[in-house]
Enzyme design. Sequence first.
Site, PDB file in Angstrom:
ATOM      1  N   TRP A   1       0.794  -1.222   0.000  1.00  0.00           N
ATOM      2  CA  TRP A   1       0.000   0.000   0.000  1.00  0.00           C
ATOM      3  C   TRP A   1       0.828   1.275   0.000  1.00  0.00           C
ATOM      4  CZ3 TRP A   1       2.017   2.309   4.123  1.00  0.00           C
ATOM      5  CH2 TRP A   1       2.517   1.501   5.144  1.00  0.00           C
ATOM      6  N   ASN A   2       2.133   1.222   0.317  1.00  0.00           N
ATOM      7  CA  ASN A   2       2.840   2.469   0.616  1.00  0.00           C
ATOM      8  C   ASN A   2       3.076   3.359  -0.602  1.00  0.00           C
ATOM      9  OD1 ASN A   2       4.693   0.521  -0.269  1.00  0.00           O
ATOM     10  ND2 ASN A   2       6.374   1.384   0.912  1.00  0.00           N
TER      11      ASN A   2
ATOM     12  N   GLU B   1      13.199  -3.357  11.116  1.00  0.00           N
ATOM     13  CA  GLU B   1      12.800  -2.236  10.268  1.00  0.00           C
ATOM     14  C   GLU B   1      11.661  -1.497  10.960  1.00  0.00           C
ATOM     15  OE1 GLU B   1      11.389  -1.297   5.684  1.00  0.00           O
ATOM     16  OE2 GLU B   1      10.899  -3.242   6.554  1.00  0.00           O
TER      17      GLU B   1
ATOM     18  N   GLY C   1       6.765  -6.499  -0.405  1.00  0.00           N
ATOM     19  CA  GLY C   1       6.086  -6.550   0.885  1.00  0.00           C
ATOM     20  C   GLY C   1       7.031  -6.916   2.000  1.00  0.00           C
ATOM     21  N   SER C   2       6.487  -7.549   3.016  1.00  0.00           N
ATOM     22  CA  SER C   2       7.256  -7.875   4.210  1.00  0.00           C
ATOM     23  C   SER C   2       8.118  -9.109   3.989  1.00  0.00           C
ATOM     24  CB  SER C   2       6.313  -8.130   5.385  1.00  0.00           C
ATOM     25  OG  SER C   2       5.572  -9.325   5.179  1.00  0.00           O
TER      26      SER C   2
ATOM     27  N   LYS D   1      -2.834  -8.758  -7.118  1.00  0.00           N
ATOM     28  CA  LYS D   1      -3.448  -8.711  -5.797  1.00  0.00           C
ATOM     29  C   LYS D   1      -2.817  -7.542  -5.042  1.00  0.00           C
ATOM     30  CE  LYS D   1      -3.737 -10.004  -1.204  1.00  0.00           C
ATOM     31  NZ  LYS D   1      -4.188  -8.742  -0.565  1.00  0.00           N
ATOM     32  N   HIS D   2      -3.578  -6.454  -4.907  1.00  0.00           N
ATOM     33  CA  HIS D   2      -3.068  -5.275  -4.216  1.00  0.00           C
ATOM     34  C   HIS D   2      -3.406  -5.380  -2.724  1.00  0.00           C
ATOM     35  CE1 HIS D   2      -1.075  -1.589  -4.076  1.00  0.00           C
ATOM     36  NE2 HIS D   2      -1.824  -0.825  -4.861  1.00  0.00           N
TER      37      HIS D   2
ATOM     38  N   GLU E   1      10.849  -7.927  -3.520  1.00  0.00           N
ATOM     39  CA  GLU E   1      11.381  -6.658  -3.014  1.00  0.00           C
ATOM     40  C   GLU E   1      10.791  -6.499  -1.629  1.00  0.00           C
ATOM     41  OE1 GLU E   1      11.630  -3.439  -1.469  1.00  0.00           O
ATOM     42  OE2 GLU E   1      10.241  -2.607  -2.942  1.00  0.00           O
ATOM     43  N   LEU E   2      11.626  -6.712  -0.617  1.00  0.00           N
ATOM     44  CA  LEU E   2      11.124  -6.825   0.752  1.00  0.00           C
ATOM     45  C   LEU E   2      11.557  -5.629   1.594  1.00  0.00           C
ATOM     46  CD1 LEU E   2      11.820 -10.648   1.125  1.00  0.00           C
ATOM     47  CD2 LEU E   2       9.774  -9.512   0.231  1.00  0.00           C
TER      48      LEU E   2
ATOM     49  N   CYS F   1      10.344   1.511   1.966  1.00  0.00           N
ATOM     50  CA  CYS F   1      11.283   0.403   2.142  1.00  0.00           C
ATOM     51  C   CYS F   1      12.726   0.880   2.034  1.00  0.00           C
ATOM     52  CB  CYS F   1      10.997  -0.703   1.142  1.00  0.00           C
ATOM     53  SG  CYS F   1      10.917  -0.155  -0.571  1.00  0.00           S
TER      54      CYS F   1
END
Length: 457
Positions: free
Chosen positions: A131-132, A361, A207-208, A155-156, A229-230, A263
């Site tokens: 979402w960021n 983080e 995401g995470s 899938k958002h 991409e975490l 991130c």
Amino acid sequence: MPYQTVNPFNNKLIKEYPTHDDSQVQQALATAHELYKSDWAQGDIQPRLQVLHKLSELISARVDELAKIASEEMGKLIEQSRGEVKLCAAIAKYYAEHAEEFLKPTRYPTDLGEAWVENAPIGVLVAVEPWNFPYYQLMRVLAPNLAAGNSILMKHASIVPHCAEVFEQLVHEAGAPEGAYTNLFISTDQVGNLIDDDRVQGVALTGSEKAGSIVAARAAGKLKKSTLELGGNDIFAVLDDCDLDKAIKAATYARLNNCGQVCTGAKRFIVHEKVADRFLQGFTEQMKAAKLGDPLDPETTLGPLSSAQALKDLEKQVDDAVKAGATLHLGGKKLENNPGNFYLPTILTNVKRDNPAYFQEFFGPVAQVYVVKDDDELVKLANDSNYGLGGALFTQDIARGKKLASRIETGMVYINSLTDTAPELPFGGVKRSGYGRELSDLGIKEFVNQKLVVVAK
């Protein structure tokens, strides 16, 4: 988790969105796979590039409208939302202008005969995005893969359904056929079922770390390519010879940008001992000066966190860090008597290696400040991290900066600038920050079949 728009400025529910059932998901997959098998994906690239050209024009014409949607849905400052929208238009235009060159065959000299590698689409991709940056994350996946001929099932995040919906509408308005890009309001179980399907050939996730490990394991179990991409725990190094005023200004923006929910946002500020006191004083003053308020108000410099849960999680992280011995130099609490998800700008010092915060983080306006005596100690501290996404170095000795950049274990390093992004530059990390690259010429090659063809003598 329901798909709903809740304004993080006041936590008022704006709209709920119905989810897609399994039959709708299967229909979407069938349509996407059929399109991949068609001339749209397998034939001339020009029709696909024209869609990207048109998409760039549509987005450019609706900057204010799209920006307001993002700001109301996830709390980004309105000017930052405008910047994100403009960046999306630039990415679409970039691939419209350069994808054909990136994908053209590469010749390989050989005694065996005439040889080349051509780049073909591989099929349907599943993408899971956060979402960021509710438009930019989608465009990073869409633009290169639409140009390549892959179909995308997206899938958002469940807290930005309006952004997800309007983005899909824009893609269709730009002329993309049904199946080229499909937004799905689905559960994690449904995502897993899609990954398992033989018609899906790749998975991209931003995401995470937890979500990435689950999705990567699922994809690997089916021998499918994935890119991740975490998280990041990026450094912002302030050397003793830097322009300190410039570094302080950049450091404040780097930590408060998007309310610290980036991130690649600077999170660990590593400062040379010769300038540490002056840096901390100036950094503290500028963090204190942040004006919390409505993200739609151009005077606001710090908006709310994206959700009530995000605020709760950040509160606990900071409290646990202090309990474990960190010094609370500034902030450390939410904004009282306010219905929104506001957390005060916060600075932690004296974070030791045995403190859980050292490796975590912090996704919010929380900075950790460390002091080092020389470049070797800086590098050791920078690399003592589970993550390796971005990083920044501030020095007036560019040769020194280049040497340090080469020693830091991370996917990106910026010298005399906060970590940034551009369509023409590859984006991605190492270690637990993930693998693979997005954007630039590298991003378009992640999900293509680099097929060798040899014509024997």
